[in-house]
Design an enzyme around this catalytic site. Structure first.
Site, mmCIF file in Angstrom:
data_model
loop_
_atom_site.group_PDB
_atom_site.id
_atom_site.type_symbol
_atom_site.label_atom_id
_atom_site.label_comp_id
_atom_site.label_asym_id
_atom_site.label_seq_id
_atom_site.Cartn_x
_atom_site.Cartn_y
_atom_site.Cartn_z
ATOM 1 N N ASP A 57 0.850 -1.184 0.000
ATOM 2 C CA ASP A 57 0.000 0.000 0.000
ATOM 3 C C ASP A 57 0.890 1.238 0.000
ATOM 4 O O ASP A 57 1.770 1.385 0.843
ATOM 5 C CB ASP A 57 -0.881 -0.024 1.255
ATOM 6 C CG ASP A 57 -1.838 1.149 1.325
ATOM 7 O OD1 ASP A 57 -1.797 2.015 0.435
ATOM 8 O OD2 ASP A 57 -2.631 1.194 2.281
ATOM 9 N N ARG A 111 4.942 1.919 10.098
ATOM 10 C CA ARG A 111 4.904 3.158 9.314
ATOM 11 C C ARG A 111 5.895 4.135 9.937
ATOM 12 O O ARG A 111 5.556 4.925 10.829
ATOM 13 C CB ARG A 111 3.484 3.723 9.274
ATOM 14 C CG ARG A 111 2.498 2.785 8.576
ATOM 15 C CD ARG A 111 1.093 3.361 8.479
ATOM 16 N NE ARG A 111 0.180 2.406 7.840
ATOM 17 C CZ ARG A 111 -1.136 2.604 7.716
ATOM 18 N NH1 ARG A 111 -1.683 3.713 8.177
ATOM 19 N NH2 ARG A 111 -1.892 1.701 7.129
ATOM 20 N N GLN A 126 -4.436 -3.753 12.362
ATOM 21 C CA GLN A 126 -5.836 -3.613 11.977
ATOM 22 C C GLN A 126 -6.363 -4.923 11.425
ATOM 23 O O GLN A 126 -5.606 -5.812 11.045
ATOM 24 C CB GLN A 126 -6.011 -2.488 10.949
ATOM 25 C CG GLN A 126 -5.291 -2.682 9.636
ATOM 26 C CD GLN A 126 -5.422 -1.468 8.719
ATOM 27 O OE1 GLN A 126 -5.481 -0.323 9.166
ATOM 28 N NE2 GLN A 126 -5.444 -1.697 7.427
ATOM 29 N N ASP A 246 -14.503 6.951 4.848
ATOM 30 C CA ASP A 246 -13.973 6.687 6.180
ATOM 31 C C ASP A 246 -15.097 6.661 7.205
ATOM 32 O O ASP A 246 -16.027 7.484 7.141
ATOM 33 C CB ASP A 246 -12.973 7.769 6.610
ATOM 34 C CG ASP A 246 -11.663 7.700 5.849
ATOM 35 O OD1 ASP A 246 -11.396 6.670 5.207
ATOM 36 O OD2 ASP A 246 -10.906 8.688 5.900
ATOM 37 N N GLU A 259 -10.958 8.534 13.508
ATOM 38 C CA GLU A 259 -11.167 7.592 12.411
ATOM 39 C C GLU A 259 -10.972 6.157 12.886
ATOM 40 O O GLU A 259 -9.950 5.820 13.476
ATOM 41 C CB GLU A 259 -10.190 7.881 11.268
ATOM 42 C CG GLU A 259 -10.349 6.939 10.078
ATOM 43 C CD GLU A 259 -9.282 7.123 9.023
ATOM 44 O OE1 GLU A 259 -8.855 6.104 8.444
ATOM 45 O OE2 GLU A 259 -8.861 8.281 8.788
ATOM 46 N N SER A 262 -10.989 2.931 7.202
ATOM 47 C CA SER A 262 -10.946 3.424 5.826
ATOM 48 C C SER A 262 -11.329 2.259 4.928
ATOM 49 O O SER A 262 -10.790 1.161 5.083
ATOM 50 C CB SER A 262 -9.546 3.940 5.482
ATOM 51 O OG SER A 262 -9.476 4.335 4.130
#
Length: 345
Positions: A57, A111, A126, A246, A259, A262
């Site tokens: 991604d 990340r 996730q 989202d 959030e 997504s």
């Protein structure tokens, strides 16, 4: 640079031991509910993929993946995943999953370019999920139905947590409100995208913002999306662009929007070509994932990611994601969080 939200009068409702119990309760219960709602089968996921295949991604296109050489492959490079948005679609094809069914997995990512704060960590976990759909299901109405099913699973999990820990009170509204990012801009033309999210979430409690990735009437994007998984350019039955969005809620502990997911209907061949051209990424058409999609070797699908630590943080009423997961934080943030009653794991 890292930032910290300092909620006034914060007090953790559960101690460390109860928190760990709560995390397990939420993860076990929610993933079973998600699988039941969307008819998903659990699959095993990779932590890293080979560089140069177009499988990882790209997020907003600027984040650098963690890479390392593989000795037995002649030092060919591998990348730690950012998410499994495209890998899942390859898996649907490999497992020959039929329309109406799908897969989900525990996704663990690093990340390294994330700006650290109460919601963002170097470590991302996730539930990544993906389901096969038919051509006639590539509609906004179908997407909304999926969103409502996911939100129902979230609310059922909140109920279980509140039944288990009497000191935790429910706060999620019964219904989730839908709004297109273009309409949100029209409502709050003088606010930034983040400020618009805060305003609409405070008003409704739970919101699904539709159409994220393309430019709006003001020439700016609500938020970035890679061009090769979510379909943010197809004109839906509402006359506006975008079959993605989202899930956000208003989070009272931090007094801001939050959030949780997504997701979206994924690109078909036409949408992929269009979005690669819009973003000036047409060279990606030669990569392994993109070639397979353009050759109609991958099924049409809908999918997304739901933050595990984020969901646990919200349902256990924590003020910092570091109270839920073990990660690396700046020393000054760790010290200040301890002084504010939110010790980081």
């Amino acid at each position: 640079m890292s930032t910290l939200i300092r909620p006034e009068h914060y007090r953790a409702l559960l101690n460390t031991y109860k928190t760990e119990q709560g995390i397990k309760l939420i993860k076990d219960f929610f993933q079973q509910n998600l699988a039941t709602e969307l008819r998903l089968r659990r699959v095993t996921a990779p932590l890293f993929v080979l560089q140069g295949l177009g499988i990882n991604d790209d997020l907003n296109g600027v984040e650098r993946p963690v890479t390392f050489p593989i000795k037995d492959l002649g030092d060919r490079k591998a990348e730690v995943v950012h998410s499994l948005a495209k890998w899942k679609r390859l898996t649907l094809a490999e497992y020959q999953v039929q329309p109406g069914y799908g897969v989900y997995t525990d996704m663990n990512a690093i990340r390294a370019d994330e700006e650290l704060d109460n919601l963002h960590s170097l470590y991302v976990d996730q539930w990544d999920w993906e389901a096969v759909i038919t051509r006639h299901q590539r509609t906004l109405a179908f997407l909304k139905d999926v969103v409502q099913r996911i939100y129902a699973a979230i609310r059922r999990t909140e109920y279980l947590v509140c039944e288990t820990y009497e000191q935790i009170r429910p706060f999620l509204p019964e219904d989730i409100h839908f709004i297109h990012s273009e309409d949100l801009l029209a409502m709050y033309p003088d606010l930034s995208p983040k400020e618009r999210e805060d305003a609409i979430c405070k008003k409704y409690g739970a919101v699904f913002i539709i159409g994220i990735g393309g430019k709006l009437a003001n020439g700016e994007k609500h938020d970035g999306r890679a061009p090769d998984y979510d379909d943010w350019s197809t004109i839906a039955e509402n006359g506006k662009a975008g079959l993605n969005g989202d899930i956000l809620i208003w989070y009272p502990v931090l007094q801001r929007s939050f959030e949780l997911s997504s997701m979206g209907i994924r690109v078909d061949c036409e949408a992929l070509k269009r979005q690669l051209k819009i973003e000036g990424k047409e060279d990606r058409a030669s990569l392994y994932f993109h070639r397979r999609l353009l050759n109609n070797e991958l099924p049409l699908s809908v999918g997304g990611g739901i933050g595990q630590s984020r969901l646990c943080m919200v349902l256990l009423h924590k003020a910092h994601i570091g109270e839920i997961q073990a990660s690396i934080w700046p020393d000054d943030m760790r010290r200040e969080c301890a002084s504010l009653g939110m010790p980081l794991i």
